[in-house]
Design a protein around this motif. Sequence first.
Motif, PDB file in Angstrom:
ATOM      1  N   ALA A  16       7.244  -2.458  -6.471  1.00 40.95           N
ATOM      2  CA  ALA A  16       6.366  -1.609  -7.283  1.00 40.95           C
ATOM      3  C   ALA A  16       5.114  -1.245  -6.492  1.00 40.95           C
ATOM      4  CB  ALA A  16       5.992  -2.316  -8.586  1.00 40.95           C
ATOM      5  N   LEU A  17       4.544  -2.210  -5.803  1.00 43.56           N
ATOM      6  CA  LEU A  17       3.358  -1.951  -4.986  1.00 43.56           C
ATOM      7  C   LEU A  17       3.677  -0.941  -3.881  1.00 43.56           C
ATOM      8  CD1 LEU A  17       0.420  -2.595  -4.253  1.00 43.56           C
ATOM      9  CD2 LEU A  17       1.264  -4.562  -2.952  1.00 43.56           C
ATOM     10  N   ALA A  18       4.785  -1.128  -3.195  1.00 42.49           N
ATOM     11  CA  ALA A  18       5.183  -0.188  -2.130  1.00 42.49           C
ATOM     12  C   ALA A  18       5.454   1.199  -2.693  1.00 42.49           C
ATOM     13  CB  ALA A  18       6.418  -0.725  -1.404  1.00 42.49           C
ATOM     14  N   GLY A  19       6.101   1.269  -3.862  1.00 39.10           N
ATOM     15  CA  GLY A  19       6.366   2.571  -4.490  1.00 39.10           C
ATOM     16  C   GLY A  19       5.097   3.303  -4.861  1.00 39.10           C
ATOM     17  N   LEU A  20       4.106   2.592  -5.365  1.00 38.50           N
ATOM     18  CA  LEU A  20       2.825   3.215  -5.716  1.00 38.50           C
ATOM     19  C   LEU A  20       2.089   3.706  -4.469  1.00 38.50           C
ATOM     20  CD1 LEU A  20       1.703   0.748  -8.502  1.00 38.50           C
ATOM     21  CD2 LEU A  20       2.082   3.210  -8.790  1.00 38.50           C
ATOM     22  N   ILE A  21       2.092   2.887  -3.444  1.00 38.88           N
ATOM     23  CA  ILE A  21       1.441   3.294  -2.183  1.00 38.88           C
ATOM     24  C   ILE A  21       2.125   4.538  -1.627  1.00 38.88           C
ATOM     25  CG2 ILE A  21       1.071   2.624   0.228  1.00 38.88           C
ATOM     26  CD1 ILE A  21       0.642  -0.284  -0.855  1.00 38.88           C
ATOM     27  N   LEU A  22       3.448   4.561  -1.636  1.00 42.39           N
ATOM     28  CA  LEU A  22       4.196   5.718  -1.146  1.00 42.39           C
ATOM     29  C   LEU A  22       3.901   6.961  -1.985  1.00 42.39           C
ATOM     30  CD1 LEU A  22       6.308   6.878   0.817  1.00 42.39           C
ATOM     31  CD2 LEU A  22       8.059   6.176  -0.831  1.00 42.39           C
ATOM     32  N   ALA A  23       3.907   6.830  -3.310  1.00 41.91           N
ATOM     33  CA  ALA A  23       3.633   7.966  -4.189  1.00 41.91           C
ATOM     34  C   ALA A  23       2.248   8.528  -3.926  1.00 41.91           C
ATOM     35  CB  ALA A  23       3.769   7.554  -5.653  1.00 41.91           C
ATOM     36  N   LEU A  24       1.253   7.670  -3.783  1.00 41.71           N
ATOM     37  CA  LEU A  24      -0.106   8.144  -3.533  1.00 41.71           C
ATOM     38  C   LEU A  24      -0.244   8.738  -2.133  1.00 41.71           C
ATOM     39  CD1 LEU A  24      -2.070   5.351  -5.369  1.00 41.71           C
ATOM     40  CD2 LEU A  24      -2.096   7.797  -5.912  1.00 41.71           C
ATOM     41  N   TYR A  25       0.513   8.233  -1.181  1.00 38.28           N
ATOM     42  CA  TYR A  25       0.509   8.796   0.170  1.00 38.28           C
ATOM     43  C   TYR A  25       1.124  10.195   0.181  1.00 38.28           C
ATOM     44  CZ  TYR A  25       1.630   9.437   5.097  1.00 38.28           C
ATOM     45  OH  TYR A  25       1.737   9.950   6.363  1.00 38.28           O
ATOM     46  N   GLY A  40      -8.620   3.377 -11.745  1.00 44.20           N
ATOM     47  CA  GLY A  40      -7.710   2.267 -11.478  1.00 44.20           C
ATOM     48  C   GLY A  40      -8.250   0.943 -11.990  1.00 44.20           C
ATOM     49  N   LEU A  41      -9.529   0.703 -11.787  1.00 47.56           N
ATOM     50  CA  LEU A  41     -10.123  -0.540 -12.276  1.00 47.56           C
ATOM     51  C   LEU A  41     -10.197  -0.571 -13.793  1.00 47.56           C
ATOM     52  CD1 LEU A  41     -12.893  -1.176  -9.606  1.00 47.56           C
ATOM     53  CD2 LEU A  41     -10.692  -2.352  -9.865  1.00 47.56           C
ATOM     54  N   PHE A  42     -10.347   0.602 -14.422  1.00 47.76           N
ATOM     55  CA  PHE A  42     -10.301   0.665 -15.879  1.00 47.76           C
ATOM     56  C   PHE A  42      -8.908   0.265 -16.374  1.00 47.76           C
ATOM     57  CE2 PHE A  42      -9.782   3.045 -19.924  1.00 47.76           C
ATOM     58  CZ  PHE A  42     -10.799   2.434 -20.642  1.00 47.76           C
ATOM     59  N   PHE A  43      -7.857   0.777 -15.729  1.00 43.27           N
ATOM     60  CA  PHE A  43      -6.478   0.375 -16.064  1.00 43.27           C
ATOM     61  C   PHE A  43      -6.331  -1.146 -15.931  1.00 43.27           C
ATOM     62  CE2 PHE A  43      -2.853   3.503 -16.314  1.00 43.27           C
ATOM     63  CZ  PHE A  43      -3.627   4.616 -16.608  1.00 43.27           C
ATOM     64  N   THR A  44      -6.832  -1.675 -14.815  1.00 38.21           N
ATOM     65  CA  THR A  44      -6.724  -3.107 -14.558  1.00 38.21           C
ATOM     66  C   THR A  44      -7.458  -3.909 -15.627  1.00 38.21           C
ATOM     67  OG1 THR A  44      -6.494  -2.721 -12.194  1.00 38.21           O
ATOM     68  CG2 THR A  44      -7.204  -4.925 -12.859  1.00 38.21           C
ATOM     69  N   ALA A  45      -8.672  -3.484 -15.959  1.00 37.54           N
ATOM     70  CA  ALA A  45      -9.456  -4.199 -16.971  1.00 37.54           C
ATOM     71  C   ALA A  45      -8.756  -4.175 -18.328  1.00 37.54           C
ATOM     72  CB  ALA A  45     -10.856  -3.587 -17.081  1.00 37.54           C
ATOM     73  N   TYR A  79      -2.021  -7.563 -11.142  1.00 36.75           N
ATOM     74  CA  TYR A  79      -3.237  -7.118 -11.816  1.00 36.75           C
ATOM     75  C   TYR A  79      -4.132  -6.264 -10.929  1.00 36.75           C
ATOM     76  CZ  TYR A  79      -2.191 -10.079 -15.771  1.00 36.75           C
ATOM     77  OH  TYR A  79      -1.593 -10.623 -16.861  1.00 36.75           O
ATOM     78  N   ILE A  80      -4.374  -6.685  -9.716  1.00 33.35           N
ATOM     79  CA  ILE A  80      -5.361  -5.966  -8.914  1.00 33.35           C
ATOM     80  C   ILE A  80      -4.744  -4.750  -8.213  1.00 33.35           C
ATOM     81  CG2 ILE A  80      -7.176  -6.148  -7.178  1.00 33.35           C
ATOM     82  CD1 ILE A  80      -7.665  -7.848  -9.770  1.00 33.35           C
ATOM     83  N   PRO A  81      -3.920  -4.906  -7.192  1.00 31.49           N
ATOM     84  CA  PRO A  81      -3.461  -3.674  -6.534  1.00 31.49           C
ATOM     85  C   PRO A  81      -2.478  -2.844  -7.355  1.00 31.49           C
ATOM     86  CG  PRO A  81      -2.595  -5.587  -5.368  1.00 31.49           C
ATOM     87  CD  PRO A  81      -3.516  -6.088  -6.445  1.00 31.49           C
ATOM     88  N   VAL A  82      -1.519  -3.463  -8.043  1.00 29.82           N
ATOM     89  CA  VAL A  82      -0.496  -2.672  -8.742  1.00 29.82           C
ATOM     90  C   VAL A  82      -1.113  -1.895  -9.907  1.00 29.82           C
ATOM     91  CG1 VAL A  82       1.628  -2.766 -10.118  1.00 29.82           C
ATOM     92  CG2 VAL A  82       1.471  -4.045  -7.989  1.00 29.82           C
ATOM     93  N   PHE A  83      -1.812  -2.571 -10.803  1.00 26.46           N
ATOM     94  CA  PHE A  83      -2.400  -1.866 -11.946  1.00 26.46           C
ATOM     95  C   PHE A  83      -3.486  -0.881 -11.501  1.00 26.46           C
ATOM     96  CE2 PHE A  83      -1.290  -5.365 -15.272  1.00 26.46           C
ATOM     97  CZ  PHE A  83       0.019  -4.935 -15.273  1.00 26.46           C
TER      98      PHE A  83
END
Length: 167
Positions: A16-25, A40-45, A79-83
């Motif tokens: 999931a983390l790799a997919g998000l990084i790829l999508a944003l790239y 992003g931090l609002f989503f995480t919170a 919680y931190i990078p994925v969300f």
Amino acid sequence: MLPKKFDENEIFTLAALAGLILALYLLPKAVSWKAGLANGLFFTAMACFADEVLSAMHPLNLYNTFDSPDLELFDFIIYIPVFTLYGYLFITVQRLSWARIRSVRHVLFYLLIWIAFTSLMEMMAVKFRVFHYLEGWDNLHSLVAYCVLFPIFYTYANWILKIDASD
């Protein structure tokens, strides 16, 4: 802190983390890093708050994450990078679609797509044992929660995009 064993839930989290990084790239840069990080931090919170209320507070404890009730490294990765990246993706797609999202019908359609996609991702996370539903919780409950949360996310992202545009 480290998982007892490295299995399907840790692999799903890393995928999931790799997919998000790829999508944003791959997506064009549509928002400043400040706007993306704020959203992003609002989503995480919001995710941490919801999980604290629904999964950690007695008497609710409706679901658990990963293999242990104790915090593990992969809880922090979720919680931190994925969300955070999921929130960054949300505001990026919202900004890229801004010209087309003008009517209430378009906003509802946009939100329904995100709610459906997020529900699908959660179903996959359950299948890969990232989340463990306990008595009284299922994907339908999450779907209802997303129907409440995503309009809040959308409103907050609009506010951030307006501030970002004025800078």
